[in-house]
Design a protein around this motif. Structure first.
Motif, PDB file in Angstrom:
ATOM      1  N   ALA A 105       0.818  -1.220   0.000  1.00  0.00           N
ATOM      2  CA  ALA A 105       0.000   0.000   0.000  1.00  0.00           C
ATOM      3  C   ALA A 105       0.852   1.271   0.000  1.00  0.00           C
ATOM      4  CB  ALA A 105      -0.926  -0.012   1.200  1.00  0.00           C
ATOM      5  N   THR A 106       1.966   1.269   0.735  1.00  0.00           N
ATOM      6  CA  THR A 106       2.754   2.501   0.800  1.00  0.00           C
ATOM      7  C   THR A 106       3.461   2.785  -0.511  1.00  0.00           C
ATOM      8  OG1 THR A 106       4.537   1.201   1.720  1.00  0.00           O
ATOM      9  CG2 THR A 106       3.219   2.484   3.272  1.00  0.00           C
TER      10      THR A 106
ATOM     11  N   ARG B  31       2.168   2.041  -3.438  1.00  0.00           N
ATOM     12  CA  ARG B  31       1.231   2.273  -4.538  1.00  0.00           C
ATOM     13  C   ARG B  31       0.948   3.761  -4.629  1.00  0.00           C
ATOM     14  NH1 ARG B  31      -3.202  -1.532  -3.629  1.00  0.00           N
ATOM     15  NH2 ARG B  31      -1.620  -3.090  -4.037  1.00  0.00           N
ATOM     16  N   ILE B  32       1.200   4.320  -5.776  1.00  0.00           N
ATOM     17  CA  ILE B  32       0.913   5.737  -5.920  1.00  0.00           C
ATOM     18  C   ILE B  32      -0.212   5.891  -6.906  1.00  0.00           C
ATOM     19  CG2 ILE B  32       3.103   6.738  -5.227  1.00  0.00           C
ATOM     20  CD1 ILE B  32       3.946   6.646  -8.102  1.00  0.00           C
TER      21      ILE B  32
ATOM     22  N   VAL C   2      -1.176   7.315  -9.634  1.00  0.00           N
ATOM     23  CA  VAL C   2      -0.950   7.972 -10.921  1.00  0.00           C
ATOM     24  C   VAL C   2      -2.114   7.636 -11.830  1.00  0.00           C
ATOM     25  CG1 VAL C   2       0.726   8.412 -12.702  1.00  0.00           C
ATOM     26  CG2 VAL C   2       1.432   7.334 -10.604  1.00  0.00           C
TER      27      VAL C   2
ATOM     28  N   TYR D 109      12.108   7.742 -17.218  1.00  0.00           N
ATOM     29  CA  TYR D 109      12.252   7.558 -15.764  1.00  0.00           C
ATOM     30  C   TYR D 109      10.870   7.518 -15.115  1.00  0.00           C
ATOM     31  CZ  TYR D 109      13.394   8.837 -10.935  1.00  0.00           C
ATOM     32  OH  TYR D 109      13.493   8.886  -9.579  1.00  0.00           O
ATOM     33  N   ALA D 110      10.017   8.443 -15.520  1.00  0.00           N
ATOM     34  CA  ALA D 110       8.668   8.467 -14.944  1.00  0.00           C
ATOM     35  C   ALA D 110       7.896   7.212 -15.325  1.00  0.00           C
ATOM     36  CB  ALA D 110       7.932   9.721 -15.415  1.00  0.00           C
TER      37      ALA D 110
ATOM     38  N   GLY E  68       9.131   4.431 -13.155  1.00  0.00           N
ATOM     39  CA  GLY E  68       8.857   4.594 -11.741  1.00  0.00           C
ATOM     40  C   GLY E  68       7.385   4.570 -11.376  1.00  0.00           C
ATOM     41  N   CYS E  69       6.511   4.895 -12.325  1.00  0.00           N
ATOM     42  CA  CYS E  69       5.095   5.047 -11.977  1.00  0.00           C
ATOM     43  C   CYS E  69       4.343   3.723 -11.997  1.00  0.00           C
ATOM     44  CB  CYS E  69       4.418   6.027 -12.923  1.00  0.00           C
ATOM     45  SG  CYS E  69       4.849   7.727 -12.583  1.00  0.00           S
TER      46      CYS E  69
ATOM     47  N   THR F 161      10.852   1.390  -8.068  1.00  0.00           N
ATOM     48  CA  THR F 161      11.624   2.597  -7.771  1.00  0.00           C
ATOM     49  C   THR F 161      13.114   2.311  -7.880  1.00  0.00           C
ATOM     50  OG1 THR F 161      10.075   2.572  -5.948  1.00  0.00           O
ATOM     51  CG2 THR F 161      11.259   4.590  -6.325  1.00  0.00           C
TER      52      THR F 161
ATOM     53  N   ALA G 264      15.648   3.972 -10.398  1.00  0.00           N
ATOM     54  CA  ALA G 264      16.879   4.633  -9.957  1.00  0.00           C
ATOM     55  C   ALA G 264      18.080   4.087 -10.715  1.00  0.00           C
ATOM     56  CB  ALA G 264      17.052   4.452  -8.454  1.00  0.00           C
TER      57      ALA G 264
ATOM     58  N   ARG H 169       6.943  14.031   0.219  1.00  0.00           N
ATOM     59  CA  ARG H 169       6.472  12.763  -0.362  1.00  0.00           C
ATOM     60  C   ARG H 169       5.118  12.939  -1.038  1.00  0.00           C
ATOM     61  NH1 ARG H 169       8.057   7.242   2.187  1.00  0.00           N
ATOM     62  NH2 ARG H 169       6.215   6.769   0.991  1.00  0.00           N
TER      63      ARG H 169
ATOM     64  N   TYR I  97       0.862  14.341  -6.082  1.00  0.00           N
ATOM     65  CA  TYR I  97      -0.537  13.887  -6.027  1.00  0.00           C
ATOM     66  C   TYR I  97      -1.358  14.740  -5.080  1.00  0.00           C
ATOM     67  CZ  TYR I  97       2.175  10.431  -8.219  1.00  0.00           C
ATOM     68  OH  TYR I  97       3.069   9.849  -9.067  1.00  0.00           O
TER      69      TYR I  97
ATOM     70  N   GLN J 118      12.140  12.001  -6.666  1.00  0.00           N
ATOM     71  CA  GLN J 118      11.545  10.690  -6.412  1.00  0.00           C
ATOM     72  C   GLN J 118      10.493  10.791  -5.316  1.00  0.00           C
ATOM     73  OE1 GLN J 118      13.936   7.680  -4.480  1.00  0.00           O
ATOM     74  NE2 GLN J 118      13.619   6.315  -6.209  1.00  0.00           N
TER      75      GLN J 118
ATOM     76  N   PHE K 176       7.392  12.562  -6.828  1.00  0.00           N
ATOM     77  CA  PHE K 176       6.623  11.969  -7.924  1.00  0.00           C
ATOM     78  C   PHE K 176       6.380  10.477  -7.768  1.00  0.00           C
ATOM     79  CE2 PHE K 176       8.139  15.866  -9.799  1.00  0.00           C
ATOM     80  CZ  PHE K 176       7.021  16.302 -10.482  1.00  0.00           C
ATOM     81  N   LEU K 177       7.289   9.754  -7.130  1.00  0.00           N
ATOM     82  CA  LEU K 177       7.177   8.300  -7.139  1.00  0.00           C
ATOM     83  C   LEU K 177       6.823   7.711  -5.789  1.00  0.00           C
ATOM     84  CD1 LEU K 177      10.127   7.292  -9.492  1.00  0.00           C
ATOM     85  CD2 LEU K 177       7.788   7.860 -10.055  1.00  0.00           C
ATOM     86  N   LYS K 178       6.616   8.541  -4.766  1.00  0.00           N
ATOM     87  CA  LYS K 178       6.278   7.986  -3.452  1.00  0.00           C
ATOM     88  C   LYS K 178       4.855   8.388  -3.098  1.00  0.00           C
ATOM     89  CE  LYS K 178      10.524   6.680  -2.213  1.00  0.00           C
ATOM     90  NZ  LYS K 178      11.109   5.566  -1.663  1.00  0.00           N
ATOM     91  N   ALA K 179       4.224   7.535  -2.301  1.00  0.00           N
ATOM     92  CA  ALA K 179       2.887   7.868  -1.828  1.00  0.00           C
ATOM     93  C   ALA K 179       3.012   8.882  -0.692  1.00  0.00           C
ATOM     94  CB  ALA K 179       2.190   6.611  -1.344  1.00  0.00           C
ATOM     95  N   PRO K 180       2.077   9.846  -0.600  1.00  0.00           N
ATOM     96  CA  PRO K 180       2.154  10.825   0.478  1.00  0.00           C
ATOM     97  C   PRO K 180       1.888  10.181   1.826  1.00  0.00           C
ATOM     98  CG  PRO K 180       0.174  11.139  -0.829  1.00  0.00           C
ATOM     99  CD  PRO K 180       0.963  10.078  -1.508  1.00  0.00           C
TER     100      PRO K 180
END
Lengths: 505, 519
Positions: free
Chosen positions: A108-109, A111-112, A114, A154-155, A158-159, A166, A170, B399, B403, B466, B469-473
């Protein structure tokens, strides 16, 4: 020309990306498809028009270093432009129904949130950067486009993708940024050398005439070579790619391997060899050995790979080795062959990876060991996999074969032993493709396996057209060969360097 | 005979200084309720008027001379530096007037001497008492900077240096949040800063001992004339240059930067990072090129080494930072190295003019033009994102910013890319110019080292990217405040950054013409 065709080829995808950004769902996908289709049409138009008119554009960009916004198109860049614009259309077509999301393994942490619509935007931006790099007739412009492509890629990595995406992003960043900075160092050195002429200019046409001392030429060659060897990628600079194949979304891997990495081979021909033919001849023996190591190492790795996409990228690395072999055999035939192979490789490996993508998304796994008997459950995909596999292993009739033959015949005269080793490497291709096919598709599926939905008509169409194109050009390779051979592949300069060498002896 | 003073040429400095004095008067005469407004209006008017006068002098092509009896050189580089300083100061003013926390309290302490949380502090907060003296102090410092960049003798250089620094020592200690850190930063900055000034002063004395004059032109003449003993000259050069390298934040004179950048109120950090660096770079350029240009064979190598070591140190030490302000301090050390490279390249020392548009003066100016908006915007956004948490907020508050606040994240992204020097931003264009200049002047090894360590610096910047853009808040992230003036500032910074990256042609012409040093 009143219509700036080449600028349009770059601007349309950017424009489409801006339009697609706020749109959601099906509208977004439609904008993506229309834009990429339009770009492909424009690219075809540009290639056709360039046979009759001079399409080159030239505007001063920065006077102090003599950098220009200069575009031009020739056989080498034109053929690759067609390939990448077509591949972007194919990727966006295949994507229908396979929305890129973080896979279930992501916690869960990680997962972003997007929006999947951003995918279209990023792919179109990547397409614009790669087109600009291919069309650039100025060293600084090429460098800018080459480095700019890094950001959307990169996006993309990473997304969407697995738990370690990630990390994969990197590592991709570290390698690609290094490659970009090596190129930048080379460009700065080249600018310095060019500035000795008084009024500096970084136009490729002007750089060809700059006299560079031997030591400086070798240094700059090494910088350019390393930049493109990482991009290619050539073993031992490849270690970012297999991780990326495991962790990134498979469509992203396809874009990076088939669309972005084309710049590796392209840059090698146009810049590393084209600008420094003498230094290239000096380094050729070492590079040929590296190329052979790539062919064999990646081939063996592909044969042993248990991950569907990783198998695909190892195939690609092996072929990159073959392309580099063709380039650094340094004869007009092999260079033309390598340029053809570049197109053939991009299309066939894209087809293979797209089939892999569809299998991964339909079955939910990419682990080759879990797939016994998939042939019964997904007959169409099995067939497409086999055909694209045969295309990549250069079965006669496919464009890959014509290109490979051209390289091998050209290289035979100069490097008999090495050529034999390269031939051995291509035979290895037959081993890993058939092994993969056997592991994936043959055998009996377990009786309680749920039924799977085979490739949709759209997916069949997109992959089918790519394969048909390699078959078509494979049956009439002269079409491509003549077009590519028209380009200045640095062969004249190589011949001159050879003559000087012979005269020196 | 009374000395002639070219008042019209010096009007920008006089206006800034005069309004600063008026501001002190306003502190005494205006009621507390109105002080903030009055001070902001006065300060903006002063900056606008000074900018206007500078541009008028610039347009008047004949108005280039060494004014005030050889004390102030009003030449093209000085005018360019004044414009940069005034524009930067206007931006810093916007950041300084931003009210971030608890319903609109400014980021500056009401009374610096009062401990946080004490009854006096609460009283001051309830009265909405504010430290409005910051505005006159800021203007004093600005006038010092304007004198220092144009100084044409060592006395005016030293006066400029002190007038610039003394208010800064105070301003650094005025942060409302984390006041103890801020006090610590102020004390460190003060102790190291006065030592640097003393070193500069010592160097001045030695140069005077060598040349018998403080005047830049006379020192140059004395060096050119036959002389037997160089000891005073070399020592004096080393000491005066060290004093300025301290202000620039170059290794090994960088030790104050991380603590001061972190502890100071963000507006003051932005001021140090932009105007402070512009001033130090220009002052150093003038000192080394005009009086000491003949010694370039001696100072070129040490400066190049210092530049490369700064880039390396800033990059490596910045890599592990979790606090964005602290990280920006370390990368600021790396940028100081980049600012030093064109000076160390020492192209066309005698005229300063560009050869085919590429000379030390014009490249330095171009680098600063691109560096100013990127740095200013970055610190402005840092103020927003760190908000009430104060300066010790770590990467966690960044972070998932993309979003929560997509536009803030996007703007920060563009500005950070410019600081790395990736294409499409002003940072790329100017880094390219700096490195071409360096290689062209025989410093190929420095180019390789600079590029290699820029790669390392990118590690820090990409950690921020990173996170955004790539981490959840994290769920506990505070909302990012917004205000109109800062939004305008940030948008302007982004536009300039992208413009310089994509269309640098016109800016290149303009900047190439701003290079002629008067001696």
């Amino acid at each position: 020309m009143i219509v700036p065709w080449l600028t349009l080829v770059i601007a349309i995808p950017l424009f489409g990306a801006v339009v697609a950004l706020p749109l959601r769902g099906v509208h977004n996908r439609r904008v993506g498809l229309v834009t990429s289709g339009l770009t492909l049409a424009l690219a075809i138009a540009a290639v056709v028009l360039s046979r009759f008119y001079d399409l080159s554009e030239q505007v001063l960009w920065l006077r102090s270093v003599g950098a220009w916004y200069a575009l031009n198109i020739d056989g080498l860049s034109g053929s690759l432009l067609l390939v990448i614009t077509a591949l972007v259309v194919a990727v966006l077509l295949i994507r229908s129904g396979l929305e890129p999301t973080a896979t279930a393994t992501a916690t869960a942490t990680e997962r972003i949130n997007v929006r999947p619509e951003i995918f279209t935007v990023l792919v179109l931006c990547t397409e614009a950067c790669i087109s600009a790099a291919l069309l650039a007739a100025d060293l600084v412009l090429f460098c800018i486009a080459f480095e700019m492509a890094l950001l959307p890629c990169y996006a993309l990595v990473g997304c969407w993708g697995g738990a370690k995406r990630t990390l994969a992003a990197a590592r991709f960043l570290a390698f690609t940024l290094t490659s970009g900075f090596l190129l930048l160092a080379g460009v700065i050195g080249m600018l310095t050398a060019a500035s000795a002429t008084g009024r500096p200019s970084t136009l490729l046409s002007a750089l060809g005439t700059v006299a560079i001392p031997e030591g400086m030429g070798r240094l700059l060659f090494v910088l350019f070579f390393l930049a493109f060897a990482i991009k290619g990628p050539l073993v031992p600079f490849h270690s970012w790619l297999p991780l990326l194949a495991r962790e990134a979304h498979p469509l992203v891997t396809t874009v990076i391997v088939a669309v972005v990495d084309v710049l590796g081979g392209y840059g090698m021909i146009r810049f590393a060899v084209g600008l420094f033919p003498a230094a290239a001849a000096w380094a050729a023996p070492a590079v040929l050995v590296l190329a052979l190591i790539s062919i064999w190492y990646a081939g063996i790795a592909a044969a042993g790979s248990r991950h569907l996409l990783q198998f695909g990228v190892y195939t690609s690395i092996s072929h990159t080795g073959f392309i580099m072999f063709g380039i650094f055999a340094l004869t007009p035939e092999t260079l033309t062959g390598a340029a053809m192979y570049l197109s053939a490789h991009a299309v066939s490996v894209a087809a293979l990876l797209l089939v892999g993508t569809v299998i991964w998304v339909t079955t939910g796994t990419a682990h080759i060991g879990e797939f016994a008997g998939l042939g019964r459950r997904l007959p169409v995909l099995a067939g497409l996999f086999l055909i694209s596999g045969l295309a990549t292993l250069a079965l006669p009739g496919f464009l890959n074969f014509a290109a490979e033959l051209q390289v091998l015949v050209g290289a035979w005269e100069h490097h008999r032993v090495l050529t034999l080793l390269a031939i051995g490497g291509t035979l290895l291709g037959a081993v890993y493709v058939t092994l993969a096919y056997q592991r994936l598709f043959t055998g009996q599926p377990s009786p309680d396996a749920p039924p799977l939905k085979d490739a949709s008509l759209l997916q069949r169409g997109a992959i089918g057209v790519l394969l048909a194109a390699t078959l078509l050009f494979g049956c009439a390779p002269e079409l491509l060969r003549e077009y590519v051979a028209e380009a200045d592949l640095g062969t004249a300069a190589i011949a001159a360097a050879d003559a000087a060498d012979a005269g020196g002896k | 005979m009374a000395p002639t003073i070219e008042y019209q040429l010096l009007l920008p400095v006089i206006v800034v200084f005069g309004v600063a004095v008026m501001g002190i008067g306003a502190e005494a005469l205006v009621v507390r309720r109105l002080r903030f407004v009055v001070q902001v209006v006065l300060t903006s008017a002063a900056i606008a008027a000074a900018l206007l006068f500078t541009i008028r002098n610039w347009m008047d092509g004949d108005a280039r001379t060494i004014a005030a009896v050889g004390a102030i050189a009003v030449d093209n580089p000085a005018l360019a530096a004044w414009v940069l300083l005034l524009v930067g100061a206007a931006g810093v003013l916007v950041v300084a007037t931003e009210r971030i926390s608890n319903g609109g309290i400014s980021a500056f302490a009401a009374q610096a001497a009062v401990p946080p949380g004490s009854p006096e502090e609460n009283t001051a907060e309830n009265l909405r008492a504010e430290q409005t003296e910051i505005f006159p102090l800021f203007l004093f410092s600005l006038s010092g900077m304007m004198v220092l960049v144009a100084a044409s003798n060592l006395i005016s250089a030293f006066v400029g240096l002190e007038v610039m620094s003394l208010p800064l020592y105070l301003l650094v200690g005025l942060a409302r949040r984390n006041r103890l850190l801020s006090h610590e930063a102020a004390l460190k900055y003060f102790l190291l800063g006065v030592s640097a000034s003393a070193v500069f002063l010592y160097g001045m004395a030695l140069l005077f001992g060598f040349a018998g004059s403080f005047d830049y032109a006379s020192i140059a003449t004395a060096i050119a004339a036959p002389h037997s003993d160089d000891t005073l000259l070399y020592l004096g050069t080393a000491l005066t240059a060290s004093g300025l390298l301290f202000k620039l934040g170059v290794f090994p004179f960088h030790a104050w930067m991380p603590d001061v950048y972190t502890g100071a109120p963000t507006a003051i950090t932005a001021y140090l990072a932009t105007c402070g660096k512009i001033t130090a770079a220009y002052a150093l350029l003038r000192l080394l090129f005009v009086p000491l240009g003949a010694l370039r064979w001696s100072w070129q190598l040490p400066l190049t080494v210092a530049a490369v070591v700064s880039i390396a140190f800033g990059a490596v030490a910045g890599l592990t930072q979790n606090d964005v302000k602290r990280g920006l301090a370390y990368t600021g050390i790396a940028h100081a190295g980049f600012l030093l490279l064109p000076i160390a390249a020492a192209a066309t020392v005698h005229t300063g003019e560009s050869v085919s548009d590429l000379g030390s003066v014009s490249v330095l100016l171009f680098y600063l033009v691109a560096y100013l908006p990127a740095t200013l915007g970055t610190f402005a956004l840092t103020l927003w994102v760190h908000g009430a948490d104060g300066p010790d907020a770590d990467l966690a508050s960044w972070r998932g910013l993309a979003y929560r606040e997509p536009f803030v994240a996007l703007a920060m992204g563009v500005l950070l890319l410019s600081l790395i020097g990736l294409p499409g931003t002003g940072g790329f264009t100017t880094k390219l110019l700096v490195l071409v200049l360096a290689w062209r002047n025989g410093m190929a090894w420095a180019v390789f080292a600079a590029l290699a360590f820029t790669l390392v610096t990118a590690g820090f910047y990409f950690r921020v990217l990173q996170a955004m853009f790539l981490k959840a808040p994290l769920t506990a992230c505070p909302a990012v405040p917004h205000s109109k003036p800062m939004s305008v500032l940030v948008v302007l910074c982004v536009i300039i950054t992208v413009y310089l990256g994509l269309f640098p042609t016109q800016a290149g012409y303009l900047i190439a013409d701003m290079a002629g040093l008067l001696r």
